[in-house]
Enzyme design. Structure first.
Site, PDB file in Angstrom:
ATOM      1  N   LYS A  58       5.296   2.099  -2.679  1.00  0.00           N
ATOM      2  CA  LYS A  58       5.322   3.511  -3.085  1.00  0.00           C
ATOM      3  C   LYS A  58       5.673   3.576  -4.559  1.00  0.00           C
ATOM      4  CE  LYS A  58       4.539   7.439  -0.936  1.00  0.00           C
ATOM      5  NZ  LYS A  58       3.537   7.643   0.118  1.00  0.00           N
ATOM      6  N   THR A  83      -5.452  12.447   6.777  1.00  0.00           N
ATOM      7  CA  THR A  83      -4.091  12.648   7.283  1.00  0.00           C
ATOM      8  C   THR A  83      -4.066  13.755   8.325  1.00  0.00           C
ATOM      9  OG1 THR A  83      -3.170  11.915   5.160  1.00  0.00           O
ATOM     10  CG2 THR A  83      -1.701  13.122   6.641  1.00  0.00           C
ATOM     11  N   LYS A 103       0.850  -1.198   0.000  1.00  0.00           N
ATOM     12  CA  LYS A 103       0.000   0.000   0.000  1.00  0.00           C
ATOM     13  C   LYS A 103       0.874   1.233   0.000  1.00  0.00           C
ATOM     14  CE  LYS A 103      -4.015   1.978   0.188  1.00  0.00           C
ATOM     15  NZ  LYS A 103      -3.507   2.993  -0.769  1.00  0.00           N
ATOM     16  N   ASN A 151      -2.879  19.893   1.880  1.00  0.00           N
ATOM     17  CA  ASN A 151      -4.058  19.205   2.401  1.00  0.00           C
ATOM     18  C   ASN A 151      -3.911  18.858   3.881  1.00  0.00           C
ATOM     19  OD1 ASN A 151      -5.264  16.222   2.936  1.00  0.00           O
ATOM     20  ND2 ASN A 151      -6.703  17.465   1.768  1.00  0.00           N
ATOM     21  N   SER A 172      -7.548   5.061   3.857  1.00  0.00           N
ATOM     22  CA  SER A 172      -7.376   4.326   2.595  1.00  0.00           C
ATOM     23  C   SER A 172      -7.776   2.868   2.786  1.00  0.00           C
ATOM     24  CB  SER A 172      -5.926   4.404   2.129  1.00  0.00           C
ATOM     25  OG  SER A 172      -5.646   5.648   1.536  1.00  0.00           O
ATOM     26  N   LYS A 182       4.437   1.889   8.999  1.00  0.00           N
ATOM     27  CA  LYS A 182       3.261   2.722   9.294  1.00  0.00           C
ATOM     28  C   LYS A 182       1.997   1.868   9.338  1.00  0.00           C
ATOM     29  CE  LYS A 182       3.241   6.616   7.116  1.00  0.00           C
ATOM     30  NZ  LYS A 182       3.082   7.654   6.075  1.00  0.00           N
TER      31      LYS A 182
END
Length: 425
Positions: free
Chosen positions: A115, A199, A79, A230, A358, A103
């Site tokens: 990533k 986030t 992810k 954001n 997510s 994480k």
């Protein structure tokens, strides 16, 4: 002008990935991690480098380089976001996938770390060029991605529209709609409510816990936000609602300051209209260096990597640093902050709200059943605060930094999964 990455290199001429591996080794030593398992999980499982042509608006073909890294799939599908930026490197993408691995484990969701990135400057590209680049990059990484094996998401200079193009390209190849191949999509294509605030909310929830732990109060606390995108803007809005004063923020074009507090909602409107925080009424300009040195209760680095380095860490006057960005603090800066007694909420804990929601989006897509915003925020708050408590317990019990405690928790969970699965063949 010297970039933050160039400043970081002066800290010891190490790449961001080298620094990430150093941190891994320290945490693994503290865990007394078995050598075989250490070797198994320390390095990325897969690295794909692609070079692909895109026809530009002027009719000429231009080649671009892109990457997709799957660091670990021990606990579930890889992810991680995809970033479009002119300074993207493979080392950077590897480091970001590395952080995603721990994480996801820290917040205990069943994902591994991945990533992606493309070396490009989206600010200089038209919408059509970005779509063609996205679709071609998706076609190149198609063998690696899928809802059951690797799920991309937005990152720096990518957004829900980019995710929609990835989903459509993947779906065209499969012959049917596959909304679960990406997260961070538009709501109308299977995106989740609350994803745009995830986030920033995670940053706020973990900072609430830090304030409580330190015996401070959010009411009247002074907050500085470095990077008013954001995550930074959502966190600032929530801090203001809780009674804190956001006294300074900046973006890539400049910064604004008012010791009595900025009106965050009006500042967001101002940035949406003008493209920057610069020129906001009832504020004065402030340089990036001066902003980082302001006396405050909470500093939120919410931009790119290495914003806090050996050159400026000693000047920081914050009680709490809430790392909304990935890798905003170099190891040399970490040591300085620890000596100063600054309480750091590490990125792999602090900004995990994004990947948590997510996960919620992916679950909703897979089961074809969607939740309302209140449910999302309630579950997110529970997960983030539980993860903070687990990291804090390790921090207090082992007398290590919060960053090292977070790594110990994440690495320990991945190590346990690898141990239970065994070695194939």
């Amino acid at each position: 002008m010297i970039t933050e990455k160039e400043k970081a290199l002066k800290d010891g001429a190490k790449s961001i990935y080298d620094m990430a591996l150093e941190t891994f080794d320290k945490a693994a030593d503290l865990l007394n991690l078995d050598w075989d398992i250490r070797e198994h999980i320390k390095y990325p499982e897969r690295i794909l480098i692609v070079n692909f042509p895109v026809r530009m608006d002027n009719g000429r073909v231009q080649h671009f380089e892109g990457y997709r890294v799957q660091y670990s799939t021990a606990r579930g599908p890889a992810k991680g976001g995809i970033r479009y930026h002119p300074s993207v490197t493979l080392d950077e993408v590897k480091a970001l996938a590395f952080w995603m691995t721990w994480k996801c484990a820290i917040v205990n969701i069943p994902f591994g770390g991945g990533k992606g990135g493309v070396v490009c400057n989206p600010k200089e590209m038209s919408q059509g060029e970005l779509e063609r680049l996205t679709r071609r990059y998706t076609a190149e990484i198609l063998p690696l991605i899928g809802p059951e094996k690797d799920i991309p998401a937005p990152d720096v200079y990518t957004n829900p529209q980019v995710m929609a193009w990835i989903m459509d390209t993947y779906s065209m190849m499969k012959g049917y709609a596959v909304p679960g191949v990406v997260t961070g999509k538009p709501i109308s294509l299977g995106g989740s409510l609350g994803r745009d605030q995830a986030t920033g909310r995670g940053v706020f929830y973990t900072t609430q816990k830090a304030v409580e732990h330190l015996g401070l109060k959010l009411e009247g606390a002074k907050v500085v936000v470095q990077g008013f995108g954001n995550a930074g803007s959502v966190a600032a809005m929530l801090f203001e609602k809780a009674g804190a004063k956001v006294i300074a923020v900046n973006d890539s074009k400049g910064g604004v300051y008012n010791d009595k507090g900025l009106d965050v909602m009006k500042l967001i409107e101002h940035k949406n209209k003008t493209g920057s925080v610069i020129g906001f009424p009832n504020s004065e300009p402030i340089s990036a260096d001066d902003l980082m040195a302001l006396e405050c209760d909470i500093l939120v680095p919410a931009a790119l990597e290495n914003a806090i380095h050996k050159g400026n860490a000693g000047k920081i006057n914050a009680k709490i640093i809430s790392e909304a960005a990935n890798g905003p603090t170099t190891p040399e800066a970490d040591a300085i902050l620890e000596d100063k007694g600054v309480f750091v909420i590490p990125d792999i804990l602090c900004n995990a709200g994004g990947v948590t929601v997510s996960y919620f989006e992916w679950v909703q897509d897979e089961q074809h059943l969607f939740w309302d915003e209140e449910q999302i925020y309630t579950m997110l708050e529970k997960i983030m605060k539980r993860a903070f408590d687990e990291v804090l317990n390790i921090h207090l019990k082992n007398k290590v930094s919060m960053r090292m405690a977070a790594y110990m928790l994440g690495i320990g969970r991945v190590a346990e999964a690898v141990k239970l699965r065994g070695l194939y063949p």
